[in-house]
Motif scaffolding. Sequence first.
Motif, PDB file in Angstrom:
ATOM      1  N   PRO A 135       0.699  -1.106  -0.025  1.00  0.00           N
ATOM      2  CA  PRO A 135       0.017  -0.018   0.076  1.00  0.00           C
ATOM      3  C   PRO A 135       0.795   1.253  -0.123  1.00  0.00           C
ATOM      4  CG  PRO A 135      -0.097  -1.013   2.260  1.00  0.00           C
ATOM      5  CD  PRO A 135       1.020  -1.640   1.242  1.00  0.00           C
ATOM      6  N   TYR A 136       0.597   1.978  -0.983  1.00  0.00           N
ATOM      7  CA  TYR A 136       1.454   3.418  -1.133  1.00  0.00           C
ATOM      8  C   TYR A 136       0.358   4.537  -0.726  1.00  0.00           C
ATOM      9  CZ  TYR A 136       4.339   6.890  -2.256  1.00  0.00           C
ATOM     10  OH  TYR A 136       5.255   8.363  -2.305  1.00  0.00           O
ATOM     11  N   TYR A 137       0.741   5.233   0.221  1.00  0.00           N
ATOM     12  CA  TYR A 137      -0.425   6.451   0.333  1.00  0.00           C
ATOM     13  C   TYR A 137       0.322   7.730  -0.040  1.00  0.00           C
ATOM     14  CZ  TYR A 137      -2.066   2.894   3.931  1.00  0.00           C
ATOM     15  OH  TYR A 137      -2.825   2.101   4.464  1.00  0.00           O
ATOM     16  N   GLY A 138       1.342   8.055  -0.215  1.00  0.00           N
ATOM     17  CA  GLY A 138       2.122   9.165  -0.457  1.00  0.00           C
ATOM     18  C   GLY A 138       1.910  10.002   0.659  1.00  0.00           C
ATOM     19  N   CYS A 139       1.727  11.270   0.332  1.00  0.00           N
ATOM     20  CA  CYS A 139       1.990  12.653   1.259  1.00  0.00           C
ATOM     21  C   CYS A 139       0.507  13.327   1.711  1.00  0.00           C
ATOM     22  CB  CYS A 139       3.031  13.512   0.952  1.00  0.00           C
ATOM     23  SG  CYS A 139       4.658  12.914   0.697  1.00  0.00           S
ATOM     24  N   GLN A 140       0.158  13.797   0.470  1.00  0.00           N
ATOM     25  CA  GLN A 140      -0.794  14.770   0.739  1.00  0.00           C
ATOM     26  C   GLN A 140      -2.361  14.445   1.056  1.00  0.00           C
ATOM     27  OE1 GLN A 140      -0.350  17.481  -2.461  1.00  0.00           O
ATOM     28  NE2 GLN A 140       1.800  18.428  -1.647  1.00  0.00           N
ATOM     29  N   CYS A 141      -2.604  13.178   1.082  1.00  0.00           N
ATOM     30  CA  CYS A 141      -3.729  12.711   1.526  1.00  0.00           C
ATOM     31  C   CYS A 141      -3.969  12.416   3.211  1.00  0.00           C
ATOM     32  CB  CYS A 141      -4.537  11.286   1.062  1.00  0.00           C
ATOM     33  SG  CYS A 141      -3.469   9.899   1.400  1.00  0.00           S
ATOM     34  N   LEU A 142      -2.530  12.470   3.487  1.00  0.00           N
ATOM     35  CA  LEU A 142      -2.295  12.083   4.979  1.00  0.00           C
ATOM     36  C   LEU A 142      -1.807  13.420   5.886  1.00  0.00           C
ATOM     37  CD1 LEU A 142       0.040   8.963   4.654  1.00  0.00           C
ATOM     38  CD2 LEU A 142      -2.368   9.009   5.371  1.00  0.00           C
ATOM     39  N   ARG A 143      -1.117  14.411   5.019  1.00  0.00           N
ATOM     40  CA  ARG A 143      -0.420  15.641   5.640  1.00  0.00           C
ATOM     41  C   ARG A 143      -0.682  16.766   4.610  1.00  0.00           C
ATOM     42  NH1 ARG A 143       3.691  11.408   5.562  1.00  0.00           N
ATOM     43  NH2 ARG A 143       4.608  12.213   3.816  1.00  0.00           N
ATOM     44  N   PRO A 144      -0.777  17.949   5.282  1.00  0.00           N
ATOM     45  CA  PRO A 144      -0.652  18.111   6.628  1.00  0.00           C
ATOM     46  C   PRO A 144      -2.319  18.184   7.619  1.00  0.00           C
ATOM     47  CG  PRO A 144      -1.142  20.341   5.270  1.00  0.00           C
ATOM     48  CD  PRO A 144      -0.946  19.036   4.254  1.00  0.00           C
ATOM     49  N   PHE A 145      -3.115  17.830   6.827  1.00  0.00           N
ATOM     50  CA  PHE A 145      -4.575  17.542   7.064  1.00  0.00           C
ATOM     51  C   PHE A 145      -4.519  16.220   7.733  1.00  0.00           C
ATOM     52  CE2 PHE A 145      -5.235  21.367   4.421  1.00  0.00           C
ATOM     53  CZ  PHE A 145      -5.566  22.157   5.312  1.00  0.00           C
ATOM     54  N   VAL A 146      -4.727  15.905   9.102  1.00  0.00           N
ATOM     55  CA  VAL A 146      -4.816  14.689   9.641  1.00  0.00           C
ATOM     56  C   VAL A 146      -6.127  14.537   9.952  1.00  0.00           C
ATOM     57  CG1 VAL A 146      -4.122  13.080  11.435  1.00  0.00           C
ATOM     58  CG2 VAL A 146      -2.553  15.019  10.519  1.00  0.00           C
ATOM     59  N   GLU A 147      -6.830  13.676   8.816  1.00  0.00           N
ATOM     60  CA  GLU A 147      -8.239  13.581   8.971  1.00  0.00           C
ATOM     61  C   GLU A 147      -8.773  11.977   9.366  1.00  0.00           C
ATOM     62  OE1 GLU A 147     -10.743  15.701   8.760  1.00  0.00           O
ATOM     63  OE2 GLU A 147      -9.581  17.563   8.417  1.00  0.00           O
ATOM     64  N   PHE A 148      -8.195  11.228   8.806  1.00  0.00           N
ATOM     65  CA  PHE A 148      -8.629   9.726   8.826  1.00  0.00           C
ATOM     66  C   PHE A 148      -7.765   8.687   9.040  1.00  0.00           C
ATOM     67  CE2 PHE A 148      -7.227   8.358   4.570  1.00  0.00           C
ATOM     68  CZ  PHE A 148      -7.021   9.603   3.879  1.00  0.00           C
ATOM     69  N   ASP A 149      -6.307   8.874   9.152  1.00  0.00           N
ATOM     70  CA  ASP A 149      -5.494   8.073   9.323  1.00  0.00           C
ATOM     71  C   ASP A 149      -4.193   8.539   9.791  1.00  0.00           C
ATOM     72  OD1 ASP A 149      -4.024   5.602   8.889  1.00  0.00           O
ATOM     73  OD2 ASP A 149      -4.459   5.347   6.851  1.00  0.00           O
ATOM     74  N   ASP A 150      -3.407   7.803  10.370  1.00  0.00           N
ATOM     75  CA  ASP A 150      -2.111   8.187  11.013  1.00  0.00           C
ATOM     76  C   ASP A 150      -1.259   8.904   9.945  1.00  0.00           C
ATOM     77  OD1 ASP A 150       0.066   6.967  13.598  1.00  0.00           O
ATOM     78  OD2 ASP A 150       0.749   8.011  11.840  1.00  0.00           O
ATOM     79  N   PRO A 151      -0.684   9.962  10.074  1.00  0.00           N
ATOM     80  CA  PRO A 151      -0.013  10.618   9.112  1.00  0.00           C
ATOM     81  C   PRO A 151       1.451  10.217   8.889  1.00  0.00           C
ATOM     82  CG  PRO A 151      -0.138  12.121  11.036  1.00  0.00           C
ATOM     83  CD  PRO A 151      -0.980  10.675  11.398  1.00  0.00           C
TER      84      PRO A 151
END
Lengths: 195, 289
Positions: free
Chosen positions: B151-167
């Motif tokens: 699984p590759y998440y990348g950056c901007q779905c996780l950071r800087p807005f921490v909404e649904f997952d561990d960043p």
Amino acid sequence: MSAPSTAPSENAALANIQSMVRACIQCGTCTGSCPNADQMDLSPRHMWRRVILGQLERIMASQTFILCSDCYTCTLRCPRGLPLTEAMERLKGIAFARQEAAHRQPRLFYLQFLETVRRHGRIHEMDFMRRYFSALKSPTVPLSFAPLGLKLMGKGKVELGFGKTADTPLTPLFDRVAQMDRATMQNTTREEHSA
Amino acid sequence: MNYLYYPGCSLTGSAREYDLAIRSVMAAAGATLTEIEDWTCCGASAAAPVSHLLALSLGARNLALAEKMTAEGEILVPCSACYLNLKRAHTALNQHAEDRTRINAALSAVDLSASGRGRVRHLLDVLATDLGSDDLAGHMPRSLAGLVVAPYYGCQCLRPFVEFDDPERPVSMTALIQATGADVFAWEMGARCCGASLVSTRPSVGLKRVTAILRAARGADLIVTVCPMCQMNLDAWQARASRAAGEDLSISVLYLPQLLGLAMGLSKEALGLNLNLAVMEPFLEKIAM
């Protein structure tokens, strides 16, 4: 504090970035977190020190902010909670406004991208790349993208010309923003003079 | 479930398969997507350095259009860069009165206004939180057992807005991948940067990021992504990264909804699998397609 050539708008822009990083404690968490730090001439930590000291010429000679890929890891981890990625972004802005020769390629990449958005509302990748290459006037850069372009064309993943989707030119929005930005800049300059 | 869909520019061009797979998978899962009418570019990473106000206004224009369609709608965004820009505009409208005034002064030039009602949601958030792996598993007649997926998440779905997952140590894809019957590849690169536009503007720097990710994925059958920029860097630039590194880094790279769609029994065509740039024979043999 600033070199004689520094324009008032640059002073204001730099002061804005200074206020973002003023609370930096030079711990280096940003540098340790940055995926591109090993390619930078000034580490992110070092860059914040230069910003606080107002050494604009030294900063502009650096490649560091251009090598920020917006991963937001430093912003996430900064123990002072500083908006470091945004500060890098604003340093790019100063460099582009100054038309720094060293940052010509990324500047043209960004400006041609926005020019495509202004004209069409959306990015048509081939049209954008064509504009970028023609602004760049480099014979070698387009060649390095040719294999990718052919791959995408082979898959029918590029729009050859417009007309498939309706264009929404955003010129009135771009013009209004430019007008508002100019007014803000003039106000800041006036405040600086009267201060 | 109803969503206002903001595809973003990439999904009309180089990431068309992402768009196809999302529409197919969401329909099969019983969710309704309504495309935002007359949406335009979010500004990508190009607008903000040039003008902060331009970046916010480009994002807010799309929020304004969404509000016209549904006052407090859920705006579904599949591209992580678009997601970040719409979130930034949304946050500015909701938390900074001065920004809200300036954004709306700019938007009045195109006869729009935005209040920042509604919610901006990343596709991964919607898949993991709203649809959920348990319900999605109910729509998956086909098991992908035997596949190992990185699984590759990348950056901007996780950071800087921490909404649904561990960043830093995200897990939201784990249950979704397991729902297909596949195994999750254990690695540390899921939330590390792909190099973003540096791969285009500074290949010598950007390709290092691509190489590090592809090398770490060795042992997995494929990588799945949730962003067209990450996907492009990992698939289109794969051959070049291999040449630069002097080693074979080839691996299949799919968009997450393409993987989910395979387990849902959707056709290759419906998932746009023929449009991917890195789909290897061993992977196709494993899924018998």
